[in-house]
Write a protein that holds these residues in place. Sequence first.
Motif, PDB file in Angstrom:
ATOM      1  N   ILE A  21       0.836  -1.204   0.000  1.00 41.96           N
ATOM      2  CA  ILE A  21       0.000   0.000   0.000  1.00 41.96           C
ATOM      3  C   ILE A  21       0.870   1.254   0.000  1.00 41.96           C
ATOM      4  N   GLU A  22       1.932   1.237   0.798  1.00 39.20           N
ATOM      5  CA  GLU A  22       2.837   2.394   0.829  1.00 39.20           C
ATOM      6  C   GLU A  22       3.418   2.677  -0.555  1.00 39.20           C
ATOM      7  N   GLU A  23       3.823   1.627  -1.242  1.00 41.02           N
ATOM      8  CA  GLU A  23       4.408   1.797  -2.572  1.00 41.02           C
ATOM      9  C   GLU A  23       3.380   2.315  -3.573  1.00 41.02           C
ATOM     10  N   LEU A  24       2.172   1.805  -3.478  1.00 41.71           N
ATOM     11  CA  LEU A  24       1.163   2.120  -4.490  1.00 41.71           C
ATOM     12  C   LEU A  24       0.540   3.500  -4.327  1.00 41.71           C
ATOM     13  N   ILE A  25       0.598   4.059  -3.122  1.00 38.76           N
ATOM     14  CA  ILE A  25      -0.005   5.376  -2.892  1.00 38.76           C
ATOM     15  C   ILE A  25       0.593   6.426  -3.821  1.00 38.76           C
ATOM     16  N   HIS A  26       1.904   6.342  -4.028  1.00 33.43           N
ATOM     17  CA  HIS A  26       2.570   7.334  -4.867  1.00 33.43           C
ATOM     18  C   HIS A  26       2.973   6.776  -6.228  1.00 33.43           C
ATOM     19  N   HIS A  27       2.301   5.709  -6.635  1.00 36.28           N
ATOM     20  CA  HIS A  27       2.581   5.153  -7.952  1.00 36.28           C
ATOM     21  C   HIS A  27       2.274   6.212  -9.017  1.00 36.28           C
ATOM     22  N   PRO A  28       3.195   6.460  -9.937  1.00 37.20           N
ATOM     23  CA  PRO A  28       3.011   7.554 -10.903  1.00 37.20           C
ATOM     24  C   PRO A  28       1.804   7.408 -11.816  1.00 37.20           C
ATOM     25  N   HIS A  29       1.318   6.176 -11.984  1.00 38.27           N
ATOM     26  CA  HIS A  29       0.194   5.975 -12.906  1.00 38.27           C
ATOM     27  C   HIS A  29      -1.088   5.525 -12.211  1.00 38.27           C
ATOM     28  N   SER A  30      -0.946   4.855 -11.078  1.00 38.92           N
ATOM     29  CA  SER A  30      -2.128   4.303 -10.416  1.00 38.92           C
ATOM     30  C   SER A  30      -2.362   4.892  -9.031  1.00 38.92           C
ATOM     31  N   GLY A  31      -1.455   5.722  -8.556  1.00 38.58           N
ATOM     32  CA  GLY A  31      -1.633   6.345  -7.243  1.00 38.58           C
ATOM     33  C   GLY A  31      -2.294   7.708  -7.377  1.00 38.58           C
ATOM     34  N   GLY A  32      -2.017   8.587  -6.425  1.00 36.80           N
ATOM     35  CA  GLY A  32      -2.561   9.942  -6.485  1.00 36.80           C
ATOM     36  C   GLY A  32      -4.075   9.979  -6.552  1.00 36.80           C
TER      37      GLY A  32
ATOM     38  N   ILE B 101       5.786   1.168  12.123  1.00 36.71           N
ATOM     39  CA  ILE B 101       6.616   2.175  11.461  1.00 36.71           C
ATOM     40  C   ILE B 101       6.176   2.371  10.014  1.00 36.71           C
ATOM     41  N   VAL B 102       5.967   1.260   9.307  1.00 38.21           N
ATOM     42  CA  VAL B 102       5.523   1.353   7.910  1.00 38.21           C
ATOM     43  C   VAL B 102       4.127   1.971   7.835  1.00 38.21           C
ATOM     44  N   ALA B 103       3.248   1.595   8.761  1.00 35.69           N
ATOM     45  CA  ALA B 103       1.877   2.126   8.760  1.00 35.69           C
ATOM     46  C   ALA B 103       1.866   3.628   9.035  1.00 35.69           C
ATOM     47  N   GLU B 104       2.687   4.081   9.958  1.00 38.66           N
ATOM     48  CA  GLU B 104       2.758   5.516  10.257  1.00 38.66           C
ATOM     49  C   GLU B 104       3.269   6.303   9.057  1.00 38.66           C
ATOM     50  N   ARG B 105       4.264   5.743   8.397  1.00 42.22           N
ATOM     51  CA  ARG B 105       4.809   6.406   7.203  1.00 42.22           C
ATOM     52  C   ARG B 105       3.770   6.427   6.084  1.00 42.22           C
ATOM     53  N   THR B 106       3.054   5.330   5.928  1.00 41.93           N
ATOM     54  CA  THR B 106       2.022   5.238   4.894  1.00 41.93           C
ATOM     55  C   THR B 106       0.876   6.202   5.185  1.00 41.93           C
ATOM     56  N   ASN B 107       0.518   6.322   6.461  1.00 39.87           N
ATOM     57  CA  ASN B 107      -0.534   7.255   6.852  1.00 39.87           C
ATOM     58  C   ASN B 107      -0.135   8.693   6.530  1.00 39.87           C
ATOM     59  N   ALA B 108       1.115   9.040   6.822  1.00 40.12           N
ATOM     60  CA  ALA B 108       1.597  10.395   6.521  1.00 40.12           C
ATOM     61  C   ALA B 108       1.544  10.661   5.019  1.00 40.12           C
ATOM     62  N   ASN B 109       1.898   9.656   4.222  1.00 33.37           N
ATOM     63  CA  ASN B 109       1.847   9.812   2.763  1.00 33.37           C
ATOM     64  C   ASN B 109       0.416  10.008   2.269  1.00 33.37           C
ATOM     65  N   LEU B 110      -0.517   9.226   2.831  1.00 35.46           N
ATOM     66  CA  LEU B 110      -1.906   9.310   2.378  1.00 35.46           C
ATOM     67  C   LEU B 110      -2.553  10.621   2.790  1.00 35.46           C
ATOM     68  N   ILE B 111      -2.280  11.066   4.012  1.00 35.19           N
ATOM     69  CA  ILE B 111      -2.900  12.314   4.468  1.00 35.19           C
ATOM     70  C   ILE B 111      -2.355  13.504   3.668  1.00 35.19           C
ATOM     71  N   SER B 112      -1.085  13.444   3.283  1.00 31.85           N
ATOM     72  CA  SER B 112      -0.507  14.496   2.446  1.00 31.85           C
ATOM     73  C   SER B 112      -1.135  14.480   1.060  1.00 31.85           C
ATOM     74  N   LEU B 113      -1.350  13.279   0.538  1.00 33.88           N
ATOM     75  CA  LEU B 113      -1.947  13.139  -0.780  1.00 33.88           C
ATOM     76  C   LEU B 113      -3.361  13.735  -0.799  1.00 33.88           C
ATOM     77  N   VAL B 114      -4.155  13.408   0.214  1.00 29.16           N
ATOM     78  CA  VAL B 114      -5.534  13.918   0.281  1.00 29.16           C
ATOM     79  C   VAL B 114      -5.548  15.421   0.522  1.00 29.16           C
ATOM     80  N   ARG B 115      -4.665  15.892   1.383  1.00 28.75           N
ATOM     81  CA  ARG B 115      -4.622  17.326   1.683  1.00 28.75           C
ATOM     82  C   ARG B 115      -4.262  18.153   0.447  1.00 28.75           C
ATOM     83  N   ASP B 116      -3.376  17.610  -0.382  1.00 24.89           N
ATOM     84  CA  ASP B 116      -2.876  18.385  -1.515  1.00 24.89           C
ATOM     85  C   ASP B 116      -3.662  18.177  -2.804  1.00 24.89           C
TER      86      ASP B 116
END
Length: 270
Positions: A77-88, A115-130
């Motif tokens: 999930i962490e990898e796919l959140i910022h996938h250039p074609h399928s994330g965002g 640790i991975v979940a916290e990092r993934t959460n930070a990535n997702l919340i940034s994605l939604v916020r932006d």
Amino acid sequence: VPDISMIDYLPDFLDGLFNMLSDSNREIRQAADSALSDFLKEVRHSTVLEFGPLVSILVSQCMSKDRLNRLTAITWIEELIHHPHSGGDALLPHHSEVLDAILYCISDAEEQICIVAERTNANLISLVRDTKGDFQLAPLLETLTDKLMTKDDVPTKMASLRWINMLLEKRRGDMTEFVPNLLKVLLKTLSDTSDSVVLFTLQVLARISLGDGGGPLEDPDNLDVVHGKRTNEAHYGLLRGTKDEKHFKLVINAILGLFSKDRALLENRG
């Protein structure tokens, strides 16, 4: 077969591969782990991957009783959140499901998964916020309020409060219809045994009562120390916000009503 791309069929066999991670045979577990690692490397560079069909598989595996399944799924999930074609923005329809899995893992007994979940959460919340894309608030808020009401650990509650705070800041007008139900949950959270949870809940309540949100909030764990006293600069920023008279009264009356019914809470927290 050289002419066949296995990535195209990944949703058909991904769940089976994950299930092999908990097989009683060590060689099968190792082979499954190796195959999943190889597929994840291919997924990173794939231009045709659709994340949607994979979501239910990864979410389910994040809640597996087996450690390796959970760790591998949250890593995917962490990898796919910022996938250039399928994330965002492509993930917007699936945010609540992904968030549910992340919050489940964020208090895992295994430190590495946390640790991975916290990092993934930070990535997702940034994605939604932006994001400038549209997304539904109701499913996200349903997930967040459920975690606040049903989970006892501090990390999950703090993460949920950060999400609610961000949504109030980003979608102030759209959040108005959810405020009455949200207030009920936040008032119950004021009885939490954690000072950090209570303090952040009060800050979220303050944001509800201010029409412009009063600027970004900081976590109560990141308080500055000035002349030996703990201060929170974000708190002062909130006080400079424009008061929303309707919601200000709603919040104040709700808190006063809570204190009138719960004298012990008033003595301990008032």
